[in-house]
Design a protein around this motif. Structure first.
Motif, PDB file in Angstrom:
ATOM      1  N   LEU A 101       0.829  -1.203   0.000  1.00  0.00           N
ATOM      2  CA  LEU A 101       0.000   0.000   0.000  1.00  0.00           C
ATOM      3  C   LEU A 101       0.863   1.252   0.000  1.00  0.00           C
ATOM      4  O   LEU A 101       0.471   2.291  -0.537  1.00  0.00           O
ATOM      5  CB  LEU A 101      -0.918   0.012   1.221  1.00  0.00           C
ATOM      6  N   ASP A 102       2.026   1.160   0.650  1.00  0.00           N
ATOM      7  CA  ASP A 102       2.962   2.277   0.676  1.00  0.00           C
ATOM      8  C   ASP A 102       4.344   1.754   1.003  1.00  0.00           C
ATOM      9  O   ASP A 102       4.511   0.599   1.402  1.00  0.00           O
ATOM     10  CB  ASP A 102       2.530   3.357   1.676  1.00  0.00           C
ATOM     11  N   LEU A 103       5.314   2.608   0.817  1.00  0.00           N
ATOM     12  CA  LEU A 103       6.698   2.291   1.148  1.00  0.00           C
ATOM     13  C   LEU A 103       7.362   3.619   1.479  1.00  0.00           C
ATOM     14  O   LEU A 103       7.345   4.536   0.661  1.00  0.00           O
ATOM     15  CB  LEU A 103       7.401   1.628  -0.039  1.00  0.00           C
ATOM     16  N   SER A 104       7.890   3.725   2.679  1.00  0.00           N
ATOM     17  CA  SER A 104       8.521   4.969   3.113  1.00  0.00           C
ATOM     18  C   SER A 104       9.954   4.662   3.539  1.00  0.00           C
ATOM     19  O   SER A 104      10.172   3.833   4.422  1.00  0.00           O
ATOM     20  CB  SER A 104       7.740   5.570   4.278  1.00  0.00           C
ATOM     21  N   ALA A 105      10.905   5.331   2.900  1.00  0.00           N
ATOM     22  CA  ALA A 105      12.320   5.071   3.184  1.00  0.00           C
ATOM     23  C   ALA A 105      12.971   6.290   3.818  1.00  0.00           C
ATOM     24  O   ALA A 105      12.750   7.426   3.377  1.00  0.00           O
ATOM     25  CB  ALA A 105      13.054   4.709   1.905  1.00  0.00           C
ATOM     26  N   ARG A 106      13.756   6.034   4.832  1.00  0.00           N
ATOM     27  CA  ARG A 106      14.584   7.059   5.452  1.00  0.00           C
ATOM     28  C   ARG A 106      16.031   6.617   5.241  1.00  0.00           C
ATOM     29  O   ARG A 106      16.464   5.597   5.769  1.00  0.00           O
ATOM     30  CB  ARG A 106      14.279   7.203   6.934  1.00  0.00           C
ATOM     31  N   PHE A 107      16.764   7.396   4.442  1.00  0.00           N
ATOM     32  CA  PHE A 107      18.151   7.071   4.134  1.00  0.00           C
ATOM     33  C   PHE A 107      19.040   7.653   5.219  1.00  0.00           C
ATOM     34  O   PHE A 107      19.005   8.848   5.485  1.00  0.00           O
ATOM     35  CB  PHE A 107      18.519   7.589   2.747  1.00  0.00           C
ATOM     36  N   VAL A 108      19.830   6.803   5.860  1.00  0.00           N
ATOM     37  CA  VAL A 108      20.616   7.185   7.028  1.00  0.00           C
ATOM     38  C   VAL A 108      22.049   7.549   6.655  1.00  0.00           C
ATOM     39  O   VAL A 108      22.590   8.540   7.133  1.00  0.00           O
ATOM     40  CB  VAL A 108      20.605   6.042   8.071  1.00  0.00           C
ATOM     41  N   ARG A 109      22.682   6.732   5.837  1.00  0.00           N
ATOM     42  CA  ARG A 109      24.074   6.976   5.423  1.00  0.00           C
ATOM     43  C   ARG A 109      24.309   6.313   4.079  1.00  0.00           C
ATOM     44  O   ARG A 109      23.557   5.441   3.681  1.00  0.00           O
ATOM     45  CB  ARG A 109      25.070   6.482   6.465  1.00  0.00           C
ATOM     46  N   PRO A 110      25.377   6.700   3.389  1.00  0.00           N
ATOM     47  CA  PRO A 110      25.629   6.126   2.062  1.00  0.00           C
ATOM     48  C   PRO A 110      26.149   4.692   2.138  1.00  0.00           C
ATOM     49  O   PRO A 110      26.658   4.237   3.160  1.00  0.00           O
ATOM     50  CB  PRO A 110      26.700   7.054   1.479  1.00  0.00           C
ATOM     51  N   ALA A 111      25.998   4.016   1.013  1.00  0.00           N
ATOM     52  CA  ALA A 111      26.571   2.687   0.837  1.00  0.00           C
ATOM     53  C   ALA A 111      27.315   2.689  -0.491  1.00  0.00           C
ATOM     54  O   ALA A 111      26.926   3.387  -1.433  1.00  0.00           O
ATOM     55  CB  ALA A 111      25.483   1.627   0.829  1.00  0.00           C
ATOM     56  N   TRP A 112      28.370   1.913  -0.533  1.00  0.00           N
ATOM     57  CA  TRP A 112      29.158   1.762  -1.748  1.00  0.00           C
ATOM     58  C   TRP A 112      29.131   0.294  -2.143  1.00  0.00           C
ATOM     59  O   TRP A 112      28.304  -0.459  -1.645  1.00  0.00           O
ATOM     60  CB  TRP A 112      30.584   2.257  -1.508  1.00  0.00           C
ATOM     61  N   SER A 113      30.022  -0.118  -2.989  1.00  0.00           N
ATOM     62  CA  SER A 113      30.079  -1.513  -3.404  1.00  0.00           C
ATOM     63  C   SER A 113      30.318  -2.417  -2.203  1.00  0.00           C
ATOM     64  O   SER A 113      31.105  -2.092  -1.312  1.00  0.00           O
ATOM     65  CB  SER A 113      31.181  -1.716  -4.444  1.00  0.00           C
ATOM     66  N   GLY A 114      29.621  -3.537  -2.192  1.00  0.00           N
ATOM     67  CA  GLY A 114      29.745  -4.504  -1.111  1.00  0.00           C
ATOM     68  C   GLY A 114      28.380  -5.059  -0.754  1.00  0.00           C
ATOM     69  O   GLY A 114      27.353  -4.583  -1.242  1.00  0.00           O
TER      70      GLY A 114
END
Length: 162
Positions: A101-114
Motif C-alpha cells: 500500500l505504501d513504502l517509506s524510506a529514510r536514508f541514514v548513510r551512504p553505501a558503496w560496493s559490497g
C-alpha cells in the motif's frame, strides 16, 4: 523414464528448503520464486521465518550507483520491498495474493560496493493490512536505510489473476 510429480508446498516451507538447498525436483509453491526482479538484480534470500525475511545484494556502484558514486536510493527501496514482500509471502495461502500500500524510506548513510542486507519484520500482523519495518545494513553493520511499509492481503476476487 521417470516422471517428476509436482508437490505444492506452503511458501514458508518452500523458502526454508530453498535456503537450506534441500528442495527436491518438482517441489514448488503457489507464488513465483525466485521473482523476476530478484533474478535481474541477483537478490538472495538469506534468512526466512514467519513474517520475517532477510535479503542480500552484492551492491556495485558501477551497476547500482547514482551521480555521487554511492548506491542509488531506488535500489535500496527495491531491496527493502523484496525483503518485505518475502516476509509477507510466508503467510499467504493458495488463492490469496498481496500488494504494497505504501513504502517509506529514510536514508541514514551512504553505501558503496559490497554486500547489503535488508531485514524485514512484521510489526503489526493484521488480517488484511499488516505493517512491516525493514533495516538495510552494510557489511560493517552500519544502518544504511530504515523502510516501513503497509501490505494488504488480497482474497477472493481481489486476488484473482495476480
Amino acid at each position: 523414464m521417470t516422471e517428476t510429480t509436482e508437490t505444492m508446498l506452503p511458501v514458508l516451507e518452500y523458502l526454508r528448503r530453498q535456503l537450506a538447498k534441500t528442495l527436491r525436483p518438482g517441489e514448488t509453491t503457489h507464488l513465483r520464486y525466485p521473482t523476476a526482479i530478484s533474478r535481474l538484480l541477483n537478490l538472495e534470500v538469506v534468512a526466512v521465518d514467519e513474517r520475517l525475511a532477510a535479503v542480500r545484494i552484492a551492491a556495485d556502484v558501477g551497476l547500482h550507483g547514482n551521480q555521487q558514486g554511492t548506491v542509488h536510493g531506488g535500489l535500496l527501496a527495491e531491496l527493502a520491498d523484496a525483503a518485505i514482500g518475502t516476509a509477507h509471502s510466508t503467510v499467504i495461502e493458495p488463492g490469496e495474493s498481496f500488494t504494497s500500500l505504501d513504502l517509506s524510506a529514510r536514508f541514514v548513510r551512504p553505501a558503496w560496493s559490497g554486500p547489503l542486507i535488508a531485514t524485514a519484520r512484521c510489526t503489526h500482523p493484521g488480517r488484511t493490512v499488516s505493517q512491516y519495518q525493514c533495516e538495510i545494513t552494510r557489511e560493517d553493520g552500519a544502518v544504511v536505510a530504515m523502510v516501513s511499509s503497509a501490505v494488504m492481503t488480497l482474497r477472493g476476487e481481489a486476488a484473482a489473476g495476480r
